[in-house]
Each structure stands twice: as structure tokens, then as C-alpha cells.
Design a protein around this motif. Sequence first.
Motif, PDB file in Angstrom:
ATOM      1  N   GLY A   1       0.817  -1.209   0.000  1.00  0.00           N
ATOM      2  CA  GLY A   1       0.000   0.000   0.000  1.00  0.00           C
ATOM      3  C   GLY A   1       0.853   1.263   0.000  1.00  0.00           C
ATOM      4  N   VAL A   2       1.883   1.297   0.857  1.00  0.00           N
ATOM      5  CA  VAL A   2       2.746   2.485   0.949  1.00  0.00           C
ATOM      6  C   VAL A   2       3.510   2.674  -0.368  1.00  0.00           C
ATOM      7  N   LYS A   3       3.998   1.559  -0.919  1.00  0.00           N
ATOM      8  CA  LYS A   3       4.758   1.675  -2.185  1.00  0.00           C
ATOM      9  C   LYS A   3       3.860   2.241  -3.287  1.00  0.00           C
ATOM     10  N   GLU A   4       2.627   1.760  -3.355  1.00  0.00           N
ATOM     11  CA  GLU A   4       1.731   2.242  -4.410  1.00  0.00           C
ATOM     12  C   GLU A   4       1.316   3.690  -4.131  1.00  0.00           C
ATOM     13  N   TYR A   5       1.035   4.004  -2.843  1.00  0.00           N
ATOM     14  CA  TYR A   5       0.648   5.377  -2.514  1.00  0.00           C
ATOM     15  C   TYR A   5       1.739   6.340  -3.004  1.00  0.00           C
TER      16      TYR A   5
ATOM     17  N   SER B   1       4.099   5.793  -5.197  1.00  0.00           N
ATOM     18  CA  SER B   1       4.265   5.769  -6.653  1.00  0.00           C
ATOM     19  C   SER B   1       3.277   6.769  -7.277  1.00  0.00           C
ATOM     20  N   LEU B   2       2.080   6.855  -6.690  1.00  0.00           N
ATOM     21  CA  LEU B   2       1.083   7.808  -7.208  1.00  0.00           C
ATOM     22  C   LEU B   2       1.370   9.245  -6.751  1.00  0.00           C
ATOM     23  N   ALA B   3       1.823   9.397  -5.500  1.00  0.00           N
ATOM     24  CA  ALA B   3       1.856  10.750  -4.901  1.00  0.00           C
ATOM     25  C   ALA B   3       3.184  11.489  -5.078  1.00  0.00           C
ATOM     26  N   THR B   4       4.301  10.762  -5.272  1.00  0.00           N
ATOM     27  CA  THR B   4       5.610  11.438  -5.248  1.00  0.00           C
ATOM     28  C   THR B   4       5.740  12.570  -6.276  1.00  0.00           C
ATOM     29  N   PRO B   5       5.301  12.392  -7.526  1.00  0.00           N
ATOM     30  CA  PRO B   5       5.458  13.518  -8.468  1.00  0.00           C
ATOM     31  C   PRO B   5       4.729  14.780  -7.988  1.00  0.00           C
TER      32      PRO B   5
ATOM     33  N   PHE C   1      -4.201  12.732  -9.176  1.00  0.00           N
ATOM     34  CA  PHE C   1      -4.687  14.084  -8.878  1.00  0.00           C
ATOM     35  C   PHE C   1      -5.937  14.014  -7.985  1.00  0.00           C
ATOM     36  N   GLU C   2      -6.850  13.102  -8.340  1.00  0.00           N
ATOM     37  CA  GLU C   2      -8.094  12.972  -7.544  1.00  0.00           C
ATOM     38  C   GLU C   2      -7.780  12.492  -6.132  1.00  0.00           C
ATOM     39  N   MET C   3      -6.841  11.562  -6.027  1.00  0.00           N
ATOM     40  CA  MET C   3      -6.470  11.028  -4.712  1.00  0.00           C
ATOM     41  C   MET C   3      -5.867  12.133  -3.843  1.00  0.00           C
ATOM     42  N   LEU C   4      -4.936  12.914  -4.423  1.00  0.00           N
ATOM     43  CA  LEU C   4      -4.311  13.994  -3.647  1.00  0.00           C
ATOM     44  C   LEU C   4      -5.344  15.056  -3.275  1.00  0.00           C
TER      45      LEU C   4
END
Length: 294
Positions: free
Chosen positions: A24-28, A30-34, A263-266
Motif C-alpha cells: 500500500g505504501v509503495k503504491e501510494y 508511486s502515485l503521490a511522489t510527483p 490528482f483525484e487522490m491527492l
Amino acid sequence: MMDKDSYRRIVSDRENREDNYREGVKEYYSLATPGYLSGWGTSFHFPPFHPGQTLEEAITTQQHFIAREGNFAPGMKILDAGCGVGGPAIEIAKYSGSSITGVNLVTAQLDIARDTAQRQGLGDRCSFVEGDIMDLPFENDYFDAVFSLEAICHTPNKHDAYSEIARVLKPGGTFIGTDWFCADSLDSSDYARLIDPVCRTYMLPYITSIQELEGILKSVGFAVEESRNVEDLGSMEPVWNILEGFANSEMPPGLSDRDKFSFEMLSESFAVTATAARQNAFLVGYWKSTLPEG
Ligand SMILES: C[S@@+](CC[C@H](N)C(=O)[O-])C[C@H]1O[C@@H](n2cnc3c(N)ncnc32)[C@H](O)[C@@H]1O
């Protein structure tokens, strides 16, 4: 990279987040870092602001505060537990003259951290290691001090995380940091209404209150010198304003499906955090503790 539905299943409830925290953390991230890199720079923590400060200045002030309060000094070997892309480790090493090892689950963040440290001439005093706070890849009593900024909230068992940190810290060493907490007096319905959405949208299995933090730190052997809301150190209002600004912004055109999801998640996570903070259910807390000798 995971598909959206698998990720949504992992974050859906506390049990799933605990059982699948690594994936979960790795995927989070991967989505959020940029998004974090473009909005927050190379340090991913929420700083208290002093009057007139920019976000960058507030972040640096907070890192220098941690270094001073931790008595970090040249020659010391220090662990940054949950080091992100290395911004705090690099700045704190620069400011204090100490040597810092960052540990992180996320390979792509470690690559950025190593590259940034090299480019800033800190490659000899900053190293970045893949590993889990729940099972640190270091010997007992290895570090002179440990700090952690807003990372332990991602762990599935806070007692085991702090206990693991105590294991790698030398007796007499300081463990200092900041993290995300719920209010001491929050009841379970307000936790469900205001904090669960924060946990789901940032992939945090659960969070504790500062009062619980103190109890856990003591139970694994730390003497707690200080624990408090970081609002005591400066204003968090600018942080909640930045989060709300992003949450209310339009999605840029032309994004890929994955970038739209990110974008939606953030947006959702920033909105629910600002709401929980403004209702005094959510806060960033600070602690300073030491491991007694003998
Ligand atoms: C909010 S970011 C903060 C990063 C960094 N401390 C900073 O302030 O820039 C949380 C970090 O903790 C890392 N992390 C989360 N769970 C972890 C675990 N179990 N072991 C190691 N790192 C972890 C994440 O990958 C991420 O880099």
C-alpha cells in the motif's frame, strides 16, 4: 504498479491497510511522489510557519529545530526513519555536520535521495537504504540518534515500530520527530468521520493521539522529555490553506488515466486533512525522547 481497484481494496479499511502496508505504501508513493515533488519540494513534511515565512523557509526552520533539539553534531551517526526523497536528511546533515542514514520502503524515492545528496556534495555523509521501520536492517545500538518526520503514521503497529527504533538506538541516544495524530479526546464516531478518511486517502493503517504516543514510547523504554502539538511552535494555518488551495484547483487537462487518479487522490486527501485539522480532530505532533542508559 498496481491497478486502481487493487489499490482501492487495500486502502478501504484498517485491517486491509495493516495487512498490506508495504504494498500500500509503495503504491501510494508511486502515485503521490510527483505531486509532492512539484508542490512541496524534496521534504514531505508539514512545517509550522513563523510570520512571513515561505513554505521552503518554514520547512528548513523545522529541520534545523530538529537538529538543534536533537543535539545533532559532527561525527554522530543518525537514522532518518522513513526518509522520503531525502530532503530532511540532506539539510540536517548539512546544518549539523552529522552523518545520516535514511531508510525507506520506496526504491524510486531512494534513487532521488541518493542523486540529490550526490549533487549537493553530501554523498559521503548521507546514505539511503531500502528497509522497513518495522524490521530495520541495522544492528542493535547502532545509531547515536534517530529522527523521523511524518512517517511512522504509515506503520501497521506503532508499538512495534517504536520498539524497533529503540533497538537500533544507543542507550543515552535521542529519538525525536514529528508525526500525524488525532486529538487526545476524540471519540470513535469523530475518529470514523474525520480521521478514517485521512487514513484511507494517505494509506495510513491508523493513527494515535499524542497521549497514546507518550504511553507507547514509555512502554518500549523511552523517557519522554517533550510531546506537543506543533501549533505551539508556529502556525499550521498556511499548511491547511495550501492543502485547500490544491483541493479546490481544477484538474490540469491532458493527464493520463493514472495521473488523473493521482490528482483525484491527492485532492481528496488534502481536503479531508484540512477539514479534520480545522475541526481540531487532526494535528501534527512533535516529541523528544531519550533512551536511558544502563
Ligand atoms: C510523508 S513521507 C515523509 C518523508 C520524509 N520524512 C520527509 O519529511 O520528507 C513518509 C515516508 O515514510 C516512508 N515509509 C512509510 N512506511 C515506511 C516503513 N514501514 N518503513 C520505511 N519507510 C516507510 C514512505 O515511503 C515515505 O517516504
